[in-house]
Design a protein around this motif. Structure first.
Motif, mmCIF file in Angstrom:
data_model
loop_
_atom_site.group_PDB
_atom_site.id
_atom_site.type_symbol
_atom_site.label_atom_id
_atom_site.label_comp_id
_atom_site.label_asym_id
_atom_site.label_seq_id
_atom_site.Cartn_x
_atom_site.Cartn_y
_atom_site.Cartn_z
ATOM 1 N N ILE A 57 6.837 -8.294 -6.902
ATOM 2 C CA ILE A 57 6.883 -9.642 -6.330
ATOM 3 C C ILE A 57 7.451 -10.621 -7.354
ATOM 4 N N GLY A 58 7.043 -10.457 -8.607
ATOM 5 C CA GLY A 58 7.544 -11.320 -9.670
ATOM 6 C C GLY A 58 9.036 -11.164 -9.885
ATOM 7 N N ALA A 59 9.541 -9.939 -9.792
ATOM 8 C CA ALA A 59 10.971 -9.688 -9.967
ATOM 9 C C ALA A 59 11.781 -10.371 -8.865
ATOM 10 N N THR A 60 11.255 -10.353 -7.651
ATOM 11 C CA THR A 60 11.918 -11.023 -6.530
ATOM 12 C C THR A 60 11.972 -12.528 -6.766
ATOM 13 N N GLY A 61 10.849 -13.093 -7.175
ATOM 14 C CA GLY A 61 10.809 -14.521 -7.460
ATOM 15 C C GLY A 61 11.727 -14.902 -8.604
ATOM 16 N N SER A 62 11.835 -14.036 -9.615
ATOM 17 C CA SER A 62 12.699 -14.298 -10.765
ATOM 18 C C SER A 62 14.167 -14.378 -10.358
ATOM 19 N N ALA A 63 14.572 -13.532 -9.419
ATOM 20 C CA ALA A 63 15.958 -13.535 -8.944
ATOM 21 C C ALA A 63 16.300 -14.870 -8.272
ATOM 22 N N TYR A 65 14.673 -17.710 -8.770
ATOM 23 C CA TYR A 65 14.566 -18.770 -9.774
ATOM 24 C C TYR A 65 15.816 -18.803 -10.652
ATOM 25 N N ALA A 66 16.399 -17.647 -10.922
ATOM 26 C CA ALA A 66 17.634 -17.585 -11.706
ATOM 27 C C ALA A 66 18.747 -18.357 -11.000
ATOM 28 N N TYR A 67 18.787 -18.236 -9.677
ATOM 29 C CA TYR A 67 19.791 -18.980 -8.905
ATOM 30 C C TYR A 67 19.563 -20.486 -9.030
ATOM 31 N N LEU A 68 18.304 -20.910 -8.962
ATOM 32 C CA LEU A 68 17.981 -22.335 -9.105
ATOM 33 C C LEU A 68 18.354 -22.844 -10.491
ATOM 34 N N SER A 69 18.140 -22.022 -11.518
ATOM 35 C CA SER A 69 18.496 -22.399 -12.886
ATOM 36 C C SER A 69 20.004 -22.557 -13.028
ATOM 37 N N PHE A 70 20.739 -21.666 -12.371
ATOM 38 C CA PHE A 70 22.201 -21.748 -12.384
ATOM 39 C C PHE A 70 22.676 -23.051 -11.739
ATOM 40 N N ALA A 71 22.068 -23.384 -10.599
ATOM 41 C CA ALA A 71 22.441 -24.604 -9.882
ATOM 42 C C ALA A 71 22.052 -25.862 -10.661
ATOM 43 N N GLY A 72 20.992 -25.764 -11.476
ATOM 44 C CA GLY A 72 20.527 -26.915 -12.249
ATOM 45 C C GLY A 72 21.076 -26.975 -13.663
ATOM 46 N N ASN A 73 22.042 -26.090 -13.994
ATOM 47 C CA ASN A 73 22.649 -26.042 -15.330
ATOM 48 C C ASN A 73 21.606 -25.825 -16.432
ATOM 49 N N LEU A 74 20.641 -25.001 -16.152
ATOM 50 C CA LEU A 74 19.618 -24.645 -17.140
ATOM 51 C C LEU A 74 19.926 -23.236 -17.640
ATOM 52 N N TRP A 75 20.869 -23.161 -18.578
ATOM 53 C CA TRP A 75 21.423 -21.864 -18.984
ATOM 54 C C TRP A 75 20.403 -20.995 -19.694
ATOM 55 N N GLY A 76 19.511 -21.629 -20.444
ATOM 56 C CA GLY A 76 18.479 -20.847 -21.124
ATOM 57 C C GLY A 76 17.573 -20.130 -20.142
ATOM 58 N N ASN A 77 17.120 -20.857 -19.126
ATOM 59 C CA ASN A 77 16.255 -20.251 -18.111
ATOM 60 C C ASN A 77 17.003 -19.217 -17.275
ATOM 61 N N LEU A 80 17.230 -16.085 -19.358
ATOM 62 C CA LEU A 80 15.875 -15.562 -19.503
ATOM 63 C C LEU A 80 15.440 -14.770 -18.274
ATOM 64 N N TYR A 81 15.585 -15.366 -17.110
ATOM 65 C CA TYR A 81 15.085 -14.729 -15.890
ATOM 66 C C TYR A 81 15.958 -13.560 -15.458
ATOM 67 N N LEU A 82 17.255 -13.701 -15.589
ATOM 68 C CA LEU A 82 18.158 -12.670 -15.079
ATOM 69 C C LEU A 82 18.198 -11.432 -15.971
ATOM 70 N N PHE A 83 18.229 -11.653 -17.278
ATOM 71 C CA PHE A 83 18.443 -10.533 -18.189
ATOM 72 C C PHE A 83 17.205 -10.102 -18.981
ATOM 73 N N TYR A 84 16.098 -10.831 -18.820
ATOM 74 C CA TYR A 84 14.883 -10.453 -19.538
ATOM 75 C C TYR A 84 13.693 -10.254 -18.599
ATOM 76 N N TYR A 85 13.392 -11.267 -17.793
ATOM 77 C CA TYR A 85 12.227 -11.186 -16.919
ATOM 78 C C TYR A 85 12.275 -9.995 -15.964
ATOM 79 N N ILE A 86 13.397 -9.859 -15.273
ATOM 80 C CA ILE A 86 13.481 -8.789 -14.270
ATOM 81 C C ILE A 86 13.339 -7.407 -14.910
ATOM 82 N N PRO A 87 14.083 -7.097 -16.001
ATOM 83 C CA PRO A 87 13.871 -5.789 -16.654
ATOM 84 C C PRO A 87 12.444 -5.613 -17.184
#
Length: 221
Positions: A57-63, A65-77, A80-87
């Motif tokens: 469930i967390g991995a789904t939410g992370s995916a 949230y990664a999109y929201l971070s992209f749209a909000g220009n929050l590159w660190g987040n 973090l979510y795309l390449f660290y949280y999900i794995p």
């Protein structure tokens, strides 16, 4: 459910979901933000109880949230979510399943040694300074908070996978800072109210589960 959740917890969690959906409809919030918040809150509730199924469930939410971070220009987040949280959530699922209590589907909770705790937190703080400098260069919308939450979220996730109670102290700080960051984005006009509510709930849940884990571990001494 009866063994893991008390009646007041069930009522409180259901109230959280009700408020989440009500405010999303009232504010005509982004469906992406709503799904991300729903998965994230569900993940936190299950993780707080030490149930391994929280990770898919967390991995789904992370995916989302990664999109929201992209749209909000929050590159660190985003990174973090795309390449660290999900794995890490995939790794966490298997690690937690290998460390379950014999009598129920719940993990055995542990605590770090003082020396390890000191070096982990010092390293995270120093690394945060480096990340903040990089995010300033990338013209991040919130470089200081984004940098701190990114690095300490890495530490928090690492401690979560290891089943350490110290994770909740990290998550309290990360959640409060993230709440401030997303509140500023919402005030600028973005339809991310569900995300703001999600971080508010995360903060409350982190405090609650910190006390809950501490109480459980103290009773076993």
């Amino acid at each position: 459910m009866k063994n893991l959740y008390k009646k007041y917890e069930i009522i409180f969690f259901l109230l959280i979901y009700f408020v989440l959906f009500f405010q999303a409809i009232l504010n005509k919030d982004s469906i992406i933000a709503l799904i991300s918040a729903f998965c994230g809150i569900t993940y936190t509730i299950l993780a707080g109880k030490g149930i391994p199924v929280c990770y898919p469930i967390g991995a789904t939410g992370s995916a989302f949230y990664a999109y929201l971070s992209f749209a909000g220009n929050l590159w660190g987040n985003l990174i973090l979510y795309l390449f660290y949280y999900i794995p890490m959530q995939i790794l966490g699922f298997f690690n937690w399943n290998k460390n379950l209590k014999s009598d129920k589907y719940e993990i055995i909770k542990v605590k770090l040694k003082t020396k390890e705790r000191f070096w982990l937190f010092c390293s995270a703080f120093l690394l945060s300074l480096c990340v903040i400098a990089i995010l300033y260069h990338l013209k991040d919308n919130s470089p200081v908070i984004d940098g701190l939450t990114t690095v300490f979220s890495v530490l928090g996730m690492y401690l979560t996978v290891r089943r350490c109670i110290e994770q909740w102290f990290v998550w309290i700080g990360v959640n409060v800072l993230s709440l401030i960051m997303w509140l500023n984005i919402a005030l600028d006009g973005a339809k991310v109210y569900s995300t703001v509510f999600m971080w508010f709930v995360y903060s409350i849940l982190a405090i609650y589960f910190c006390f809950s884990w501490h109480k459980e571990m103290k009773e076993k001494l």
